[in-house]
Design a protein around this motif. Sequence first.
Motif, PDB file in Angstrom:
ATOM      1  N   UNK A   2       0.830  -1.187   0.000  1.00 38.47           N
ATOM      2  CA  UNK A   2       0.000   0.000   0.000  1.00 38.47           C
ATOM      3  C   UNK A   2       0.873   1.248   0.000  1.00 38.47           C
ATOM      4  N   UNK A   3       0.505   2.208  -0.800  1.00 37.03           N
ATOM      5  CA  UNK A   3       1.189   3.494  -0.821  1.00 37.03           C
ATOM      6  C   UNK A   3       0.445   4.462   0.080  1.00 37.03           C
ATOM      7  N   UNK A   4       1.022   4.751   1.211  1.00 36.29           N
ATOM      8  CA  UNK A   4       0.411   5.664   2.168  1.00 36.29           C
ATOM      9  C   UNK A   4       1.028   7.047   2.005  1.00 36.29           C
ATOM     10  N   UNK A   5       0.216   8.060   2.277  1.00 35.96           N
ATOM     11  CA  UNK A   5       0.682   9.437   2.239  1.00 35.96           C
ATOM     12  C   UNK A   5       0.380  10.105   3.566  1.00 35.96           C
ATOM     13  N   UNK A   6       1.297  10.943   3.981  1.00 33.18           N
ATOM     14  CA  UNK A   6       1.117  11.768   5.168  1.00 33.18           C
ATOM     15  C   UNK A   6       0.713  13.157   4.699  1.00 33.18           C
ATOM     16  N   UNK A   7      -0.320  13.717   5.346  1.00 35.02           N
ATOM     17  CA  UNK A   7      -0.722  15.090   5.057  1.00 35.02           C
ATOM     18  C   UNK A   7      -0.724  15.870   6.357  1.00 35.02           C
ATOM     19  N   UNK A  47      -2.915  16.244  -3.939  1.00 32.24           N
ATOM     20  CA  UNK A  47      -3.013  14.907  -3.360  1.00 32.24           C
ATOM     21  C   UNK A  47      -4.304  14.189  -3.726  1.00 32.24           C
ATOM     22  N   UNK A  48      -5.419  14.893  -3.746  1.00 33.98           N
ATOM     23  CA  UNK A  48      -6.713  14.242  -3.990  1.00 33.98           C
ATOM     24  C   UNK A  48      -6.764  13.458  -5.306  1.00 33.98           C
ATOM     25  N   UNK A  49      -6.272  13.994  -6.422  1.00 31.53           N
ATOM     26  CA  UNK A  49      -6.267  13.188  -7.651  1.00 31.53           C
ATOM     27  C   UNK A  49      -5.393  11.937  -7.541  1.00 31.53           C
ATOM     28  N   UNK A  50      -4.323  12.004  -6.758  1.00 36.35           N
ATOM     29  CA  UNK A  50      -3.462  10.837  -6.535  1.00 36.35           C
ATOM     30  C   UNK A  50      -4.237   9.735  -5.823  1.00 36.35           C
ATOM     31  N   UNK A  51      -5.068  10.131  -4.868  1.00 36.89           N
ATOM     32  CA  UNK A  51      -5.893   9.159  -4.149  1.00 36.89           C
ATOM     33  C   UNK A  51      -6.916   8.552  -5.104  1.00 36.89           C
ATOM     34  N   UNK A  95      -6.782   8.284  -8.282  1.00 33.72           N
ATOM     35  CA  UNK A  95      -6.123   7.466  -9.309  1.00 33.72           C
ATOM     36  C   UNK A  95      -5.565   6.169  -8.738  1.00 33.72           C
ATOM     37  N   UNK A  96      -5.532   6.046  -7.405  1.00 30.66           N
ATOM     38  CA  UNK A  96      -5.018   4.836  -6.780  1.00 30.66           C
ATOM     39  C   UNK A  96      -3.525   4.859  -6.511  1.00 30.66           C
ATOM     40  N   UNK A  97      -2.855   5.984  -6.808  1.00 31.99           N
ATOM     41  CA  UNK A  97      -1.418   6.093  -6.519  1.00 31.99           C
ATOM     42  C   UNK A  97      -1.161   6.138  -5.019  1.00 31.99           C
TER      43      UNK A  97
END
Length: 83
Positions: free
Chosen positions: A1-6, A52-56, A58-60
């Motif tokens: 899973x690719x997690x992102x910190x915001x 960030x929202x488009x990355x989410x 798109x599934x990135x």
Amino acid sequence: MNAAIYTRTAVPNPAAHRRQRARCLQLADQLGLDATHEYHDDGKSRPTLDLLLPEILAGSVSTLIIASIDRLGRSITDNERTS
């Protein structure tokens, strides 16, 4: 899973940013996630969140880690925009 910190601070505040980031990294570790992306906004506008929202979508990025829900927005209008 690719997690992102915001992380987000209302005004530039490096200490608050470090605290939020540390909390997010702690959460990622507890959940067994690898935070491969980090995003940070200073101020009331959220240009990095807009990136960030488009990355989410798109599934990135499969998981978003935040220190507190109010980092995404403080009003219903803000939260509707991010959903």
